[in-house]
Design a protein around this motif. Sequence first.
Motif, short mmCIF file in Angstrom:
data_model
loop_
_atom_site.label_atom_id
_atom_site.label_comp_id
_atom_site.label_asym_id
_atom_site.label_seq_id
_atom_site.Cartn_x
_atom_site.Cartn_y
_atom_site.Cartn_z
N GLY A 109 0.80 -1.21 0.00
CA GLY A 109 0.00 0.00 0.00
C GLY A 109 0.84 1.27 0.00
O GLY A 109 0.31 2.36 -0.21
N ALA A 110 2.13 1.14 0.21
CA ALA A 110 2.99 2.33 0.24
C ALA A 110 3.11 2.99 -1.14
O ALA A 110 3.36 4.19 -1.24
N GLY A 111 2.90 2.18 -2.17
CA GLY A 111 3.01 2.72 -3.53
C GLY A 111 4.20 2.14 -4.28
O GLY A 111 4.68 2.72 -5.25
N LYS A 112 4.64 0.97 -3.83
CA LYS A 112 5.84 0.34 -4.39
C LYS A 112 5.67 0.00 -5.87
O LYS A 112 6.49 0.39 -6.71
N THR A 113 4.60 -0.72 -6.19
CA THR A 113 4.41 -1.15 -7.58
C THR A 113 4.23 0.05 -8.51
O THR A 113 4.81 0.10 -9.60
N THR A 114 3.44 1.00 -8.07
CA THR A 114 3.22 2.21 -8.86
C THR A 114 4.55 2.94 -9.09
O THR A 114 4.84 3.40 -10.20
N THR A 115 5.34 3.03 -8.04
CA THR A 115 6.63 3.70 -8.14
C THR A 115 7.54 2.98 -9.14
O THR A 115 8.21 3.63 -9.96
N GLU A 144 0.24 -9.23 -11.26
CA GLU A 144 -0.65 -8.72 -12.32
C GLU A 144 -0.47 -7.22 -12.51
O GLU A 144 -0.39 -6.72 -13.62
N GLN A 145 -0.41 -6.51 -11.39
CA GLN A 145 -0.28 -5.05 -11.43
C GLN A 145 1.03 -4.63 -12.11
O GLN A 145 1.05 -3.70 -12.91
N LEU A 146 2.07 -5.39 -11.81
CA LEU A 146 3.38 -5.07 -12.42
C LEU A 146 3.33 -5.36 -13.92
O LEU A 146 3.88 -4.59 -14.73
N LEU A 251 9.22 9.01 -1.25
CA LEU A 251 8.07 9.43 -0.45
C LEU A 251 6.88 9.60 -1.39
O LEU A 251 6.91 10.49 -2.25
N THR A 252 5.87 8.76 -1.23
CA THR A 252 4.73 8.81 -2.15
C THR A 252 3.56 9.59 -1.54
O THR A 252 3.55 9.89 -0.35
N LYS A 253 2.61 9.88 -2.40
CA LYS A 253 1.31 10.46 -2.02
C LYS A 253 1.44 11.85 -1.39
O LYS A 253 0.62 12.23 -0.55
N LEU A 254 2.46 12.57 -1.78
CA LEU A 254 2.62 13.93 -1.27
C LEU A 254 1.57 14.87 -1.85
O LEU A 254 1.44 16.01 -1.42
N ILE A 279 3.68 12.30 -6.58
CA ILE A 279 2.68 13.36 -6.45
C ILE A 279 1.42 13.03 -7.23
O ILE A 279 0.70 13.91 -7.69
N GLY A 280 1.14 11.73 -7.38
CA GLY A 280 -0.08 11.32 -8.08
C GLY A 280 0.06 9.91 -8.58
O GLY A 280 1.09 9.26 -8.39
N GLU A 281 -1.01 9.42 -9.22
CA GLU A 281 -1.02 8.02 -9.65
C GLU A 281 -0.54 7.84 -11.08
O GLU A 281 -0.31 6.72 -11.51
N GLY A 282 -0.41 8.92 -11.81
CA GLY A 282 -0.05 8.84 -13.23
C GLY A 282 1.43 8.56 -13.45
O GLY A 282 2.25 8.71 -12.54
P1 GDP Z 1 2.13 -1.28 -3.15
O1 GDP Z 1 1.19 -2.18 -2.41
O2 GDP Z 1 3.18 -0.70 -2.26
O3 GDP Z 1 2.70 -1.90 -4.37
O4 GDP Z 1 1.25 -0.02 -3.56
P2 GDP Z 1 0.61 0.39 -4.95
O5 GDP Z 1 1.66 0.77 -5.92
O6 GDP Z 1 -0.37 -0.65 -5.35
O7 GDP Z 1 -0.13 1.72 -4.52
C1 GDP Z 1 -1.22 1.73 -3.61
C2 GDP Z 1 -2.21 2.82 -4.02
O8 GDP Z 1 -1.61 4.10 -3.88
C3 GDP Z 1 -2.62 2.71 -5.49
O9 GDP Z 1 -3.98 3.03 -5.58
C4 GDP Z 1 -1.77 3.78 -6.18
O10 GDP Z 1 -2.37 4.28 -7.34
C5 GDP Z 1 -1.67 4.84 -5.10
N1 GDP Z 1 -0.48 5.69 -5.21
C6 GDP Z 1 0.82 5.32 -5.34
N2 GDP Z 1 1.64 6.40 -5.36
C7 GDP Z 1 0.83 7.50 -5.28
C8 GDP Z 1 1.07 8.93 -5.24
O11 GDP Z 1 2.20 9.43 -5.29
N3 GDP Z 1 -0.04 9.73 -5.13
C9 GDP Z 1 -1.30 9.22 -5.05
N4 GDP Z 1 -2.32 10.08 -4.93
N5 GDP Z 1 -1.55 7.90 -5.07
C10 GDP Z 1 -0.50 7.04 -5.19
#
Ligand code: GDP
Length: 300
Positions: A109-115, A144-146, A251-254, A279-282
Amino acid sequence: TGFFSKLRAGLKRTGSGLGQLFSGRQSIDADLLEELETHLLMADVGIEATTQIIDDLTARLKRNQINDPDSLRTALREDMLAILEPVAQPLVIPQQKQPFVILTVGINGAGKTTTIGKLAAKLKQDGHRVVLAAGDTFRAAAVEQLKVWGERTDIPVISQPTGSDSASVVFDSHQSAIARGADVLIADTAGRLHTQANLMDELRKIARVLGKQDENAPHEVLLVLDAGTGQNALAQAEQFSEAVNVSGFVLTKLDGTAKGGVIFAIAKRFGIPVRFIGIGEGVEDLRTFNAEAFVDALLD
Ligand code: GDP
């Protein structure tokens, strides 16, 4: 630009109006430093960094180096930069024949995969040949997400079925990256196992296995932290750095938190580079951490 508006949206809440503290004031009244201290603590800047800032401002006031709200704001900016600038060290990927191996760790949930997805896209855009390792074999959804990110960015993802040995997937991916002539391997890892101890053991094993093919690998261990968890992020940083040699933070989700000040607490406590902020999900929402841009957005 998008950067400032997105970062400010979150930081406006973080600073809870830090900029407004100074605007419209003619003089520095007795309450101002106290108010500032409260704002910093509420933004999760933490006791140590807040004390450092307030003590310095108090000393400068006493020496009459600060006479009006404007010069106080300037001094605050300097104090903030003094904490953040030492850790604002971008990730530099050297030219080398062996793939540069980035091990990515952090809780679910930290945002690892997205990062990882954003970083892979960024590096590809910079001309790197990237391979991704689906090292979170614990959760099918993670693989799957990756893969979705891999398809979107046209970057190969090496995976094995859920339940496989994570270290073995990462080892295979490393070999595959070498065989493909890739110059960057980014490995995902689990963010939760049956127990905390299991997870940390697994991460140690992955790091060890990477070292078998290249004694300097992993070259970077990126710990991904959700800024919105505030002081909790500090506890995570402690735990992960006990297991692996964390060399950089993300640092995610700032964009959506009032706790972005935790970046000061982390800088002060660990002195480990903050490589990127989310700074976002894109795909474009991962930015190299820039101390000046961050502080200016905070004080805006
Ligand atoms: P993981 O479990 O650590 O791999 O986390 P995910 O990459 O699945 O991210 C968890 C949620 O946080 C997802 O809904 C992402 O889209 C969201 N997320 C990740 N980074 C950011 C960010 O910088 N900003 C925002 N607003 N959402 C983010």
